[in-house]
Design an enzyme around this catalytic site. Sequence first.
Site, PDB file in Angstrom:
ATOM      1  N   GLY A   1     -13.056  16.393  46.307  1.00 38.06           N
ATOM      2  CA  GLY A   1     -15.002  15.280  46.207  1.00 38.06           C
ATOM      3  C   GLY A   1     -14.904  15.448  46.860  1.00 38.06           C
ATOM      4  O   GLY A   1     -13.950  15.603  48.095  1.00 38.06           O
TER       5      GLY A   1
ATOM      6  N   GLN B   1     -19.832  13.214  54.726  1.00 38.30           N
ATOM      7  CA  GLN B   1     -18.394  13.967  55.601  1.00 38.30           C
ATOM      8  C   GLN B   1     -19.152  15.019  56.033  1.00 38.30           C
ATOM      9  O   GLN B   1     -18.018  15.290  56.783  1.00 38.30           O
ATOM     10  CB  GLN B   1     -17.719  13.930  54.233  1.00 38.30           C
ATOM     11  CG  GLN B   1     -16.389  13.019  53.469  1.00 38.30           C
ATOM     12  CD  GLN B   1     -16.201  13.327  52.748  1.00 38.30           C
ATOM     13  OE1 GLN B   1     -15.567  13.011  51.633  1.00 38.30           O
ATOM     14  NE2 GLN B   1     -14.552  13.091  52.946  1.00 38.30           N
TER      15      GLN B   1
ATOM     16  N   CYS C   1      -7.954  12.287  51.462  1.00 32.77           N
ATOM     17  CA  CYS C   1      -9.768  11.712  51.750  1.00 32.77           C
ATOM     18  C   CYS C   1      -9.920  13.375  53.150  1.00 32.77           C
ATOM     19  O   CYS C   1      -8.885  13.620  53.675  1.00 32.77           O
ATOM     20  CB  CYS C   1     -10.231  11.005  52.139  1.00 32.77           C
ATOM     21  SG  CYS C   1     -11.772  10.719  52.765  1.00 32.77           S
ATOM     22  N   LEU C   2     -10.180  14.319  52.642  1.00 31.60           N
ATOM     23  CA  LEU C   2     -10.465  15.365  53.993  1.00 31.60           C
ATOM     24  C   LEU C   2     -10.985  14.740  54.732  1.00 31.60           C
ATOM     25  O   LEU C   2     -10.169  15.028  55.869  1.00 31.60           O
ATOM     26  CB  LEU C   2     -11.175  15.904  53.092  1.00 31.60           C
ATOM     27  CG  LEU C   2     -11.310  16.899  51.886  1.00 31.60           C
ATOM     28  CD1 LEU C   2     -12.359  17.634  50.979  1.00 31.60           C
ATOM     29  CD2 LEU C   2      -9.828  18.442  52.113  1.00 31.60           C
TER      30      LEU C   2
ATOM     31  N   HIS D   1     -14.513   6.822  44.285  1.00 36.20           N
ATOM     32  CA  HIS D   1     -14.574   7.715  45.579  1.00 36.20           C
ATOM     33  C   HIS D   1     -15.117   8.269  46.778  1.00 36.20           C
ATOM     34  O   HIS D   1     -15.402   7.543  47.258  1.00 36.20           O
ATOM     35  CB  HIS D   1     -13.242   8.260  45.716  1.00 36.20           C
ATOM     36  CG  HIS D   1     -12.432   8.742  46.990  1.00 36.20           C
ATOM     37  ND1 HIS D   1     -11.571   8.219  48.356  1.00 36.20           N
ATOM     38  CD2 HIS D   1     -12.795   9.230  47.885  1.00 36.20           C
ATOM     39  CE1 HIS D   1     -10.693   9.173  49.415  1.00 36.20           C
ATOM     40  NE2 HIS D   1     -12.266   9.218  49.386  1.00 36.20           N
ATOM     41  N   GLU D   2     -15.699   9.179  45.936  1.00 37.14           N
ATOM     42  CA  GLU D   2     -17.244   9.929  46.405  1.00 37.14           C
ATOM     43  C   GLU D   2     -18.483   8.641  47.426  1.00 37.14           C
ATOM     44  O   GLU D   2     -18.745   8.695  47.963  1.00 37.14           O
ATOM     45  CB  GLU D   2     -17.804  10.962  45.325  1.00 37.14           C
ATOM     46  CG  GLU D   2     -16.202  11.665  45.978  1.00 37.14           C
ATOM     47  CD  GLU D   2     -15.603  12.143  46.924  1.00 37.14           C
ATOM     48  OE1 GLU D   2     -16.389  12.563  48.326  1.00 37.14           O
ATOM     49  OE2 GLU D   2     -14.409  12.685  46.851  1.00 37.14           O
TER      50      GLU D   2
ATOM     51  N   HIS E   1     -18.237   6.290  49.465  1.00 30.62           N
ATOM     52  CA  HIS E   1     -18.282   7.414  50.796  1.00 30.62           C
ATOM     53  C   HIS E   1     -20.025   7.234  51.235  1.00 30.62           C
ATOM     54  O   HIS E   1     -20.081   7.017  52.150  1.00 30.62           O
ATOM     55  CB  HIS E   1     -18.063   8.927  50.558  1.00 30.62           C
ATOM     56  CG  HIS E   1     -17.255   8.975  51.143  1.00 30.62           C
ATOM     57  ND1 HIS E   1     -16.411   8.858  52.484  1.00 30.62           N
ATOM     58  CD2 HIS E   1     -16.031  10.041  50.411  1.00 30.62           C
ATOM     59  CE1 HIS E   1     -15.593   9.224  52.371  1.00 30.62           C
ATOM     60  NE2 HIS E   1     -14.780   9.740  51.081  1.00 30.62           N
TER      61      HIS E   1
HETATM   62 NI    NI Z   1     -12.552  11.028  50.792  1.00 34.66          NI
END
Ligand code: NI
Length: 173
Positions: free
Chosen positions: A46, A51, A94-95, A136-137, A140
């Site tokens: 995701g 991000q 997480c990226l 999670h997203e 963000h």
């Molecule tokens: Ni993340």
Amino acid sequence: MTIRPILTAPDKRLKLRSNPVDKVDEEIRTLLEDMLETMYQGDGLGLAAIQVGVPKRAIVVDVHAPDDPPTPMKLVNPEILWFSSERMLYEEGCLSFPDFFADVERATEVRVRYLDENGAAQEIEAAETLAVCLQHEVDHLDGKLFVDHLSLVKRGIILRKMAKARRAQAQDA
Ligand code: NI
């Protein structure tokens, strides 16, 4: 489609609250396409717009199994309407935290309302990996990171390691 650079912690922009999208237009559709491309390139499940430095409420996810065809999802202004009381532990990454993973406890199921890439209202129910990924997203978009769900001690360890890795990288450059 363009692969965009991903912000990594402790970049302060990751703590921003993203703004609702007024209109799902070509600019948003391009952003969503770029986000998917960027997510696949990074092997993520995701990605949230913030991000890639865009403070808009837009996320992409794809939790398909490695041998199955891709199942890209694009969600604009996602809102979690319902969380199951049943919760589960899931090892998240997480990226924006390359190479860090930690067990986070989240609702096992959620119901989410959002606008699709054509601006139409949609509602879905998700369970397990998809549910975790959506939570999670959406976090963000409110400036909340997966490490914020961990104890202060665990979060401190990860953030110190991130800072150290960053310094090492700066020295190598
Ligand atoms: Ni993340």
